[in-house]
Design a protein around this motif. Structure first.
Motif: not given
Ligand SMILES: Nc1ncnc2c1ncn2[C@@H]1O[C@H](COP(=O)(O)OP(=O)(O)OP(=O)(O)O)[C@@H](O)[C@H]1O
Length: 264
Positions: A69-71, A78-85, A158-161
């Motif tokens: 689980e990510v966030n 999470a990838r689709q929501d662009r949670d990380y770079g 502005a990724p969270k991760i």
């Protein structure tokens, strides 16, 4: 740092070519949680599954079993929501695009309006101290500068991760130490959670709040070392007895892993 879990890896296995004769158990029973704002390094001998674990977190490789689980959502969501770079060992810049246009690319792909994405990219170039080079092309920059562009690009949404796979591995020692300090400065100003793959013990200790030590065949978490050296970490940190002691602690843990592997 908060105690909010941003990455939760629960009993994850990854077997490549599971039904074939070249089957490889790259990850086995991985349990790992990473809190918001942490800087966590994955350290271990070649082939212990560091990159595979990072790729599974990033949803670039599917796990064979277990849960990620990510966030508080699936890694895919999470990838689709662009949670990380992501940043890799090779900067992977487009040679025909200027530095600025490389950095704004993720926002262009996401459909962000030109003026808005340009402003954001310029801000990111300011952050990595490359504003004077926005009109240059990647081939006009040094390796270290190219990697700073790649970090700016990864941060532009502005990724969270931030997931980093040996991002400084191709640089010479001096440049590497310089970029380690730069990375900590950027981490401090963005408050992004970082997961960082490295082969270097001193690099892992200098950067991280925790070092996850992995063992190979199959890839497992062999131990976790808390690095309680205070931030901000500076050139002085590297020469302190506390730093030396932490490096020794991690080195000893890593050697125990290697000794165990050699006797299997
Ligand atoms: N796409 C793939 N197909 C088959 N096997 C793979 C694949 N990717 C990785 N492996 C295997 O999985 C194991 C773990 O590889 P991985 O690249 O994750 O290790 P690593 O710790 O990152 O290694 P290094 O430090 O050398 O980069 C290795 O045995 C590798 O051969």
């Amino acid at each position: 740092m908060s105690n909010r879990v941003v990455i939760d890896v629960d009993n994850v296995d990854k077997v490549f070519d599971a039904s074939g004769k070249n089957s490889v158990a790259a990850l086995q029973g991985i349990d790992l949680t990473i809190d918001e704002g942490e800087f966590v390094s994955l350290l271990g001998p070649s082939g212990c599954g560091k990159s595979t674990l990072l790729r599974v977190m990033a949803d670039l490789t599917a796990s064979t079993s277990g849960r990620i689980e990510v966030n508080e959502k699936s890694a895919t969501q999470a990838r689709q929501d662009r949670d990380y770079g992501m940043v890799f060992q090779q900067p992977g810049l487009f040679e025909w695009r200027s530095v600025l246009r490389n950095v704004e690319l993720p926002l262009q792909v996401a459909g962000v309006a030109k003026e808005q994405r340009r402003q954001r990219a310029q801000k990111m170039l300011e952050l990595v101290h490359l504003s004077d080079f926005e009109r240059h092309f990647p081939w006009q920059l040094s390796g270290g500068m190219q990697q700073r562009v790649s970090i700016a690009r990864a941060l532009t949404s502005a990724p969270k991760i931030l997931l980093m796979d040996e991002p400084l591995g191709a640089l010479d020692e001096m440049n590497r130490e310089y970029l380690q300090s730069e990375l900590l400065r950027i981490w401090d100003s963005t408050k992004t959670t970082v997961v960082f793959v490295t082969h270097s013990i001193s690099e892992a200790v200098f950067l991280s709040s925790r070092v996850v030590i992995m063992s190979p065949r199959p890839g497992r978490v062999a131990g976790v070392v808390e690095v309680d050296l205070p931030y901000p970490r500076t050139a002085r940190t590297r020469t302190s007895p506390e730093f030396y002691d932490k490096v020794t602690e991690v080195r000893t843990a890593l050697h125990a892993v290697l000794a165990e592997t050699e006797t299997v």
